[in-house]
Design a protein around this motif. Structure first.
Motif, PDB file in Angstrom:
ATOM      1  N   THR A 133      39.899  31.643  53.551  1.00  0.00           N
ATOM      2  CA  THR A 133      39.988  31.477  52.093  1.00  0.00           C
ATOM      3  C   THR A 133      40.934  32.519  51.514  1.00  0.00           C
ATOM      4  OG1 THR A 133      37.793  30.536  52.001  1.00  0.00           O
ATOM      5  CG2 THR A 133      38.623  31.494  49.962  1.00  0.00           C
ATOM      6  N   ARG A 134      40.808  33.771  51.970  1.00  0.00           N
ATOM      7  CA  ARG A 134      41.706  34.818  51.461  1.00  0.00           C
ATOM      8  C   ARG A 134      43.151  34.491  51.808  1.00  0.00           C
ATOM      9  NH1 ARG A 134      41.905  41.109  53.362  1.00  0.00           N
ATOM     10  NH2 ARG A 134      43.066  40.094  55.037  1.00  0.00           N
ATOM     11  N   LEU A 135      43.372  34.070  53.054  1.00  0.00           N
ATOM     12  CA  LEU A 135      44.736  33.765  53.497  1.00  0.00           C
ATOM     13  C   LEU A 135      45.346  32.644  52.649  1.00  0.00           C
ATOM     14  CD1 LEU A 135      46.989  34.103  55.688  1.00  0.00           C
ATOM     15  CD2 LEU A 135      45.833  32.297  56.957  1.00  0.00           C
ATOM     16  N   LEU A 136      44.574  31.589  52.430  1.00  0.00           N
ATOM     17  CA  LEU A 136      45.104  30.448  51.684  1.00  0.00           C
ATOM     18  C   LEU A 136      45.396  30.827  50.233  1.00  0.00           C
ATOM     19  CD1 LEU A 136      42.858  27.610  53.134  1.00  0.00           C
ATOM     20  CD2 LEU A 136      45.296  27.922  53.531  1.00  0.00           C
ATOM     21  N   ILE A 137      44.465  31.568  49.607  1.00  0.00           N
ATOM     22  CA  ILE A 137      44.685  31.962  48.207  1.00  0.00           C
ATOM     23  C   ILE A 137      45.892  32.890  48.115  1.00  0.00           C
ATOM     24  CG2 ILE A 137      43.719  33.264  46.272  1.00  0.00           C
ATOM     25  CD1 ILE A 137      40.953  32.229  47.073  1.00  0.00           C
ATOM     26  N   SER A 138      46.012  33.779  49.088  1.00  0.00           N
ATOM     27  CA  SER A 138      47.103  34.751  49.043  1.00  0.00           C
ATOM     28  C   SER A 138      48.447  34.107  49.352  1.00  0.00           C
ATOM     29  CB  SER A 138      46.847  35.872  50.060  1.00  0.00           C
ATOM     30  OG  SER A 138      45.687  36.565  49.739  1.00  0.00           O
ATOM     31  N   GLY A 152      49.346  33.650  45.386  1.00  0.00           N
ATOM     32  CA  GLY A 152      50.314  34.724  45.598  1.00  0.00           C
ATOM     33  C   GLY A 152      49.739  36.119  45.414  1.00  0.00           C
ATOM     34  N   ILE A 153      48.420  36.245  45.384  1.00  0.00           N
ATOM     35  CA  ILE A 153      47.810  37.582  45.307  1.00  0.00           C
ATOM     36  C   ILE A 153      47.988  38.244  46.681  1.00  0.00           C
ATOM     37  CG2 ILE A 153      45.638  38.847  45.039  1.00  0.00           C
ATOM     38  CD1 ILE A 153      44.610  36.388  43.422  1.00  0.00           C
ATOM     39  N   PRO A 154      48.547  39.462  46.740  1.00  0.00           N
ATOM     40  CA  PRO A 154      48.683  40.086  48.067  1.00  0.00           C
ATOM     41  C   PRO A 154      47.326  40.178  48.768  1.00  0.00           C
ATOM     42  CG  PRO A 154      49.824  41.365  46.382  1.00  0.00           C
ATOM     43  CD  PRO A 154      49.021  40.319  45.666  1.00  0.00           C
ATOM     44  N   GLU A 155      47.323  39.930  50.061  1.00  0.00           N
ATOM     45  CA  GLU A 155      46.040  39.914  50.782  1.00  0.00           C
ATOM     46  C   GLU A 155      45.266  41.220  50.623  1.00  0.00           C
ATOM     47  OE1 GLU A 155      47.515  38.195  54.615  1.00  0.00           O
ATOM     48  OE2 GLU A 155      45.382  37.778  54.858  1.00  0.00           O
ATOM     49  N   ASN A 156      45.994  42.324  50.563  1.00  0.00           N
ATOM     50  CA  ASN A 156      45.292  43.610  50.469  1.00  0.00           C
ATOM     51  C   ASN A 156      44.702  43.849  49.081  1.00  0.00           C
ATOM     52  OD1 ASN A 156      47.923  43.816  49.493  1.00  0.00           O
ATOM     53  ND2 ASN A 156      47.975  46.028  49.787  1.00  0.00           N
ATOM     54  N   LYS A 157      45.039  42.983  48.119  1.00  0.00           N
ATOM     55  CA  LYS A 157      44.463  43.122  46.778  1.00  0.00           C
ATOM     56  C   LYS A 157      43.362  42.098  46.523  1.00  0.00           C
ATOM     57  CE  LYS A 157      46.022  45.908  44.358  1.00  0.00           C
ATOM     58  NZ  LYS A 157      45.611  47.360  44.398  1.00  0.00           N
ATOM     59  N   LEU A 158      43.040  41.316  47.524  1.00  0.00           N
ATOM     60  CA  LEU A 158      42.003  40.282  47.354  1.00  0.00           C
ATOM     61  C   LEU A 158      40.928  40.446  48.424  1.00  0.00           C
ATOM     62  CD1 LEU A 158      40.831  37.609  46.220  1.00  0.00           C
ATOM     63  CD2 LEU A 158      42.425  36.375  47.708  1.00  0.00           C
ATOM     64  N   THR A 159      39.708  40.627  47.962  1.00  0.00           N
ATOM     65  CA  THR A 159      38.567  40.668  48.881  1.00  0.00           C
ATOM     66  C   THR A 159      37.761  39.387  48.702  1.00  0.00           C
ATOM     67  OG1 THR A 159      38.409  43.066  48.797  1.00  0.00           O
ATOM     68  CG2 THR A 159      36.410  41.886  49.417  1.00  0.00           C
ATOM     69  N   VAL A 160      37.443  38.735  49.799  1.00  0.00           N
ATOM     70  CA  VAL A 160      36.587  37.547  49.727  1.00  0.00           C
ATOM     71  C   VAL A 160      35.246  37.880  50.380  1.00  0.00           C
ATOM     72  CG1 VAL A 160      36.285  35.147  50.416  1.00  0.00           C
ATOM     73  CG2 VAL A 160      38.531  35.954  49.689  1.00  0.00           C
ATOM     74  N   ILE A 161      34.192  37.683  49.629  1.00  0.00           N
ATOM     75  CA  ILE A 161      32.849  37.994  50.123  1.00  0.00           C
ATOM     76  C   ILE A 161      32.021  36.717  50.130  1.00  0.00           C
ATOM     77  CG2 ILE A 161      30.719  39.298  49.698  1.00  0.00           C
ATOM     78  CD1 ILE A 161      32.495  41.372  48.229  1.00  0.00           C
ATOM     79  N   ALA A 162      31.560  36.353  51.303  1.00  0.00           N
ATOM     80  CA  ALA A 162      30.620  35.238  51.410  1.00  0.00           C
ATOM     81  C   ALA A 162      29.281  35.854  51.803  1.00  0.00           C
ATOM     82  CB  ALA A 162      31.085  34.248  52.468  1.00  0.00           C
ATOM     83  N   PRO A 163      28.344  35.936  50.874  1.00  0.00           N
ATOM     84  CA  PRO A 163      27.037  36.532  51.222  1.00  0.00           C
ATOM     85  C   PRO A 163      26.212  35.530  52.031  1.00  0.00           C
ATOM     86  CG  PRO A 163      27.110  35.902  48.902  1.00  0.00           C
ATOM     87  CD  PRO A 163      28.432  35.527  49.498  1.00  0.00           C
ATOM     88  N   ASP A 164      24.925  35.455  51.859  1.00  0.00           N
ATOM     89  CA  ASP A 164      24.161  34.420  52.555  1.00  0.00           C
ATOM     90  C   ASP A 164      24.706  33.054  52.149  1.00  0.00           C
ATOM     91  OD1 ASP A 164      22.448  36.109  53.958  1.00  0.00           O
ATOM     92  OD2 ASP A 164      21.071  36.277  52.259  1.00  0.00           O
ATOM     93  N   VAL A 165      24.865  32.180  53.128  1.00  0.00           N
ATOM     94  CA  VAL A 165      25.428  30.856  52.868  1.00  0.00           C
ATOM     95  C   VAL A 165      24.381  29.812  53.249  1.00  0.00           C
ATOM     96  CG1 VAL A 165      27.271  29.229  53.429  1.00  0.00           C
ATOM     97  CG2 VAL A 165      27.782  31.669  53.237  1.00  0.00           C
ATOM     98  N   GLY A 166      24.036  28.977  52.284  1.00  0.00           N
ATOM     99  CA  GLY A 166      22.934  28.036  52.452  1.00  0.00           C
ATOM    100  C   GLY A 166      23.361  26.720  53.071  1.00  0.00           C
ATOM    101  N   GLY A 167      23.851  26.796  54.300  1.00  0.00           N
ATOM    102  CA  GLY A 167      24.305  25.592  55.001  1.00  0.00           C
ATOM    103  C   GLY A 167      25.739  25.273  54.625  1.00  0.00           C
ATOM    104  N   GLY A 168      26.402  24.567  55.503  1.00  0.00           N
ATOM    105  CA  GLY A 168      27.793  24.200  55.239  1.00  0.00           C
ATOM    106  C   GLY A 168      28.135  22.906  55.944  1.00  0.00           C
ATOM    107  N   PHE A 169      27.869  22.880  57.264  1.00  0.00           N
ATOM    108  CA  PHE A 169      28.131  21.694  58.094  1.00  0.00           C
ATOM    109  C   PHE A 169      29.594  21.271  57.999  1.00  0.00           C
ATOM    110  CE2 PHE A 169      23.887  21.482  56.090  1.00  0.00           C
ATOM    111  CZ  PHE A 169      23.172  21.922  57.183  1.00  0.00           C
ATOM    112  N   GLY A 170      30.445  22.223  57.731  1.00  0.00           N
ATOM    113  CA  GLY A 170      31.868  21.947  57.590  1.00  0.00           C
ATOM    114  C   GLY A 170      32.344  22.051  56.159  1.00  0.00           C
ATOM    115  N   HIS A 225      39.102  25.919  51.564  1.00  0.00           N
ATOM    116  CA  HIS A 225      39.357  26.496  50.250  1.00  0.00           C
ATOM    117  C   HIS A 225      39.390  25.362  49.226  1.00  0.00           C
ATOM    118  CE1 HIS A 225      41.115  28.394  46.865  1.00  0.00           C
ATOM    119  NE2 HIS A 225      42.276  27.794  47.014  1.00  0.00           N
ATOM    120  N   TYR A 226      38.745  25.609  48.095  1.00  0.00           N
ATOM    121  CA  TYR A 226      38.716  24.633  47.004  1.00  0.00           C
ATOM    122  C   TYR A 226      39.351  25.251  45.754  1.00  0.00           C
ATOM    123  CZ  TYR A 226      35.123  21.990  49.659  1.00  0.00           C
ATOM    124  OH  TYR A 226      34.420  21.276  50.602  1.00  0.00           O
ATOM    125  N   GLY A 227      39.888  24.391  44.896  1.00  0.00           N
ATOM    126  CA  GLY A 227      40.567  24.845  43.685  1.00  0.00           C
ATOM    127  C   GLY A 227      39.705  25.715  42.781  1.00  0.00           C
TER     128      GLY A 227
END
Lengths: 160, 790
Positions: free
Chosen positions: B230-235, B240-258, B263-265
């Motif tokens: 997600t960070r790579l795609l957004i950056s 265009g946010i530099p990767e080193n200026k963007l932190t992506v945090i995914a805490p507990d995730v309640g299922g995903g299955f894909g 990355h979503y808009g």
């Protein structure tokens, strides 16, 4: 308006709008985020809490309608010393949860079942839990956990 | 010797304690000081031209802080697909632009074209209703074949038609396959639909954007299986946010299955809005919105042909598939029907000739992407259904036709005609195990008992194989993948001897915190309780590729083993210094470093302490500290496989199907935590039964979603399922990763649908309805009843 209710044994209040649902009141008003919201049609049961001892889907009840009543949420289910209750422990022992999102609702619904019917059959457990959706476990281990908590020999279920 | 909580133990999950007490911390549970709330305005039509959007009334609504539309994002990039597929003629596929918010056109019901940020969610929602959009509705393209044929009406007008690629695998095989069919004694043909599904993780997606105007740093909290992606795609692609200026945090995730790989808009939009209003902006999806905006799965229409000799030996397989991509190409949408589907079309069989054709079609529907199994369920379903049909036509037992075509246990490594090299396997063993578990001998008596109650009993078999831990990077790069497919781990041994393991994989229910700790405990000879797993925060973990495709253990687990080897090597250097011995004489066993052949030793904790309190260190030859990172790029996929058996009872009066018995014999390679592995299979089987009997996304001809809530999209509930009998004792360890592990998360979703459908068809055949050769999923009562009653 200010709404006051007894939550997990303590009197708690928060300012709300008339349209505020009990689930939002608990999560945002009182900061009790253990009650989860998984749908908007009262189908998934993740938001199940007890109101005056009865299981209620908190996403379909207005907070103001629960004013003055007694509410129990997942945060109030552990033993007084903080250890897991028998039912919670059964969920861990029998791997009755994976992502954990439906779990608070599952525990609250299962607790309500065991209050009503302390020794349910497997069929009764499955029937009772129809109102709660779990997408991870296939229910196998949830059913096992509830039966184990009831004192039944859950090993009679298929292995693993 | 297994340590407490080591490999092979069904250690109870440590993460359960917080989940069971309401202390899990999912994205929607996070409230940042001063946060505002976002709501998205989504298209009510499937296809339309946006002539103008009037936001003036919404901007005056109580509490509204800002309104953004597609026009606010024209200067930034779009969300790309992660895999460029080539067509049969060598042309690179079409890649439509996918903007943050729809601009110029809306392309599916639910396509977001405006966003309101307000003090409360309710105010934002109210204001969304005050936005006036002038949208001219265009004809909707929903039907796959019609969309593929239509060149006048196009979802993306910059292209000359709606087919983004026409892929052949392997094109060089085509002539030989056609020749094999031309001379084959028997050809079985089946047309089938792999129904579109909605993943429906119980936790809806949620994102919080938090821009810090003091430092220029962005933080994104989001429901992600894959925070670095997600960070790579957004950056690199979207903001265009530099990767080193963007932190992506995914805490507990309640299922995903894909559904939470991508990355979503909305993730980019909350970051942009946070910068604009200089406050954190939170968005929480509701379920109705999730049906309209989470990537769906599957959605293939396939014709499969199987050529055999008269004895049922497979001579060739040929398929033609139309794959629905939806309105845009989601991140891994293009590799799912191609490299994850076509390459599995040999299955566990020694079919000499295989050719797969897939045409990917853009339609006015929600984009599809990888959903549990991703391409492999589609391949397995086609193959296992056509095999049963062939067995029926040839009068051969379904067990027997599979057995005679299995790749022999002695034939590994085995190169398939669709380009995979299976390293190990024993398909006869899993099928024998299944036969033993299924009580085949008792079936007739059970069927008779069912008959007495007016029910039709049937048994269905499927055998399956999958390719997990997609890799290696150099190969997938050649095939068009735009990212590397490795994973990474850092082992940080703290001064007091406890251990933080920072990993690139990210759990959304798989129990990584427990299983990964078991691995480290075993490898380093320490108590699992002293090991902590850190994941889901790009500011803490090494660049990893997240969790999907049953890759966490085989790929990230292997990175952990490599990092642990480095820790042991460094520990030996430290021990050699402390024990005044030659490094080559130091042995590491059971958590201690000793001088070979002596009783002189140092415990792991002593080595750790010394590493951080390096008094009298030979600093010119030995660095202080005990922390190592490893990246692991697998040499090959792993190939779990298995055999599934399903017993059903069909009620001929209603068409209702009851699953009365479900049995799985799987080979997952070496198993670390049997309890968790069984749980993964249970969940996958439930989703497979869901696909077979209940689930299906339905659009009407105007592109309106008819299954837009849990009121009308059926998913399995506790009383829809039986107990699931699981065995994973048939083990052929993977030969190319240090754990010998293969992966287990998707197995159930892959092996189950054909077993269920085969069982229903078997039940109908046994009752004399031999003309019914196929029913498309989901096998709802009305479909089954209609088949029975002509």
């Amino acid at each position: 308006m200010k709404v006051t209710m007894t939550v997990n044994g303590k009197s708690m209040s928060a300012e709300t709008e008339g349209r505020t649902l009990l689930s939002s009141f608990l999560r945002e008003g009182l900061g009790l985020t253990g009650t989860h919201v998984g749908c908007d049609t009262t189908q998934c049961g993740a938001c199940t809490v007890h109101v005056d001892g009865e299981p209620v889907k908190s996403c379909t009840v207005l907070a103001q309608d629960v004013a003055g009543k007694s509410v129990t949420t997942i945060e109030g289910m552990a033993n007084k010393d903080g250890s897991l209750s028998v039912l919670q422990q059964a969920f861990q022992t029998h791997h009755g949860l994976q992502c954990g999102f439906c779990t608070p609702g599952m525990v609250m619904a299962s607790a309500a079942l065991l209050n009503e019917n302390p020794h349910p059959t497997e069929e009764e457990v499955r029937h009772y839990l129809k109102g709660n959706i779990c997408r991870c476990t296939g229910y196998h281990n949830i059913v096992k956990a509830v039966l184990a908590a009831s004192g039944a020999d859950s090993q009679k279920l298929a292995a693993e | 010797m297994p340590k407490d909580g080591g490999i092979g133990e069904s250690t109870l999950r440590r993460e359960d304690i917080r989940f069971l007490t309401g202390k899990g911390r999912y994205t929607a549970d996070i409230s940042l000081r001063g946060q505002a709330h976002a709501c998205f305005l989504r298209s009510e039509v499937a296809h339309g031209r946006i002539n103008g959007i009037d936001t003036s009334a919404a901007e005056e609504m109580p509490g509204v802080l800002c309104v953004l539309t597609g026009a606010d994002f024209t200067e930034v990039g779009g969300n790309p697909t992660g895999w460029l597929v080539q067509s049969r003629d060598g042309a690179t596929m079409k890649e439509p632009k996918r903007p943050v918010l729809a601009h110029g056109k809306v392309r599916h019901v639910g396509d977001a074209y405006a966003m309101v940020v307000a003090e409360t969610y309710e105010q934002a929602k109210d204001a969304c209703e005050a936005i006036v959009a002038d949208i001219t509705e265009l004809p909707a393209l929903v039907d796959l074949a019609a969309a593929a044929a239509d060149t006048a009406n196009r979802v993306h007008e910059e292209f000359d038609n709606n087919v983004v690629f026409d892929w052949g695998w392997i094109e060089e095989n085509r002539a030989a396959v056609d020749a094999a069919f031309a001379s084959a004694p028997h050809v079985t043909t089946l047309e089938l639909v792999n129904n579109r599904l909605s993943p429906n993780a119980m936790e809806p997606r949620a994102s919080i954007g938090d821009f810090d105007s003091g430092t220029g740093d962005y933080k994104l909290y989001t429901t992600s299986q894959n925070p670095h992606l997600t960070r790579l795609l957004i950056s690199a692609f979207v903001m265009g946010i530099p990767e080193n200026k963007l932190t992506v945090i995914a805490p507990d995730v309640g299922g995903g299955f894909g559904s939470k790989i991508y990355h979503y808009g909305e993730e980019a939009a909350v970051l942009a809005a946070s910068k604009k209003i200089n406050r954190p902006v939170k968005w929480v999806c509701d379920r109705s919105e999730a049906f309209l905006s989470d990537a769906h799965g599957r959605d293939h229409v396939t014709k499969i042909e199987l050529a055999t000799d008269k004895e049922g030996n497979f001579l060739a397989v040929r398929t033609e598939t139309l794959a629905n991509m939806g309105a845009y190409l989601s991140n891994f949408a293009t590799c799912t029907p191609t490299f994850l589907h076509g390459t599995l079309m040999a299955g566990p069989y020694k079919t000499p000739h295989v050719y797969v054709n897939v045409k990917a079609v853009i339609t006015n529907t929600v984009p599809v992407d990888a959903y549990r199994g991703a391409g492999r369920p589609e391949a397995t379903y086609s193959l296992e259904r056509v095999i049963d049909k062939a067995a029926d036509e040839l009068g051969i037992d379904p067990w027997e036709i599979r057995r005679k075509n299995f790749i022999d246990p002695g034939a590994f490594p085995y190169t398939t005609p669709v380009g995979l090299v299976y390293d190990t396997g024993n398909y006869h063993a899993t099928m024998d195990k299944l036969r033993e578990m299924s009580d085949v001998a008792g079936f007739e008596a059970r069927a008779e008992e069912s008959r007495k109650r007016g029910k039709l009993r049937g048994f269905g078999l499927s055998t399956w194989i999958e390719a997990c831990g997609i890799a290696p990077s150099n190969l997938v790069g050649v095939l068009g993948c735009r990212v590397g497919l490795y994973d990474a781990a850092t082992i940080r041994v703290n001064a007091t001897g406890n251990i933080s393991v920072l990993v690139g994989a990210h759990s959304h229910g798989q129990g990584h915190e427990t299983v990964f700790a078991q691995l480290i405990a075993e490898k380093l000879g320490v108590d699992a309780k002293s090991v902590e797993i850190v994941h889901g925060d790009t500011s803490k973990i090494p660049f990893g590729m997240g969790t999907y495709g049953s890759r966490s253990l085989a790929v990230c687990g292997s990175a952990m083993m490599k990092a642990a080897d480095k820790i042991i090597d460094k520990g030996k250097k430290i021990a050699a210094h402390m024990l005044e011995a030659a490094e080559g004489d130091i042995e590491f066993n059971d958590g201690s470093f000793s001088v070979a052949g002596t009783d002189r030793q140092k415990s792991f904790a002593e080595i750790a302490f010394s590493a951080y309190v390096p008094h009298n260190y030979p600093l010119e030859t030995l660095e202080p500290g005990l922390e190592e990172t490893a990246f692991y790029d697998p040499a090959n996929f792993t190939y779990p496989a298995g055999a599934y058996g399903c017993e059903v009872e069909v009620d001929p009066e209603t068409g209702g199907v009851d699953i009365v018995r479900f049995t799985c014999a799987d080979d997952f390679g070496n198993v670390i935590n049997p309890m968790i592995v069984a749980g993964q299979v249970h969940g996958g089987v439930a989703q497979g039964i869901g696909q077979a009997l209940l689930e299906g996304v339905v659009y009407n001809e105007d592109g309106q979603l008819l299954t837009g809530s849990y009121m009308d999209y059926a998913m399995p509930r506790a009383d829809d399922l039986p107990n699931i009998d699981v065995d994973h004792s048939c083990v052929t360890p993977c030969t190319h990763n240090p754990l010998g592990a293969k992966g287990c998360g998707e197995a159930g979703a892959i092996g189950t649908p054909p077993a269920v459908v085969n069982a229903v068809i078997d039940a109908l055949h046994r009752a004399g309805h031999s003309h019914i050769t196929h029913i498309d999923m989901p096998l709802t009562p009305s479909r089954v009843w209609s088949a029975i009653n002509g």
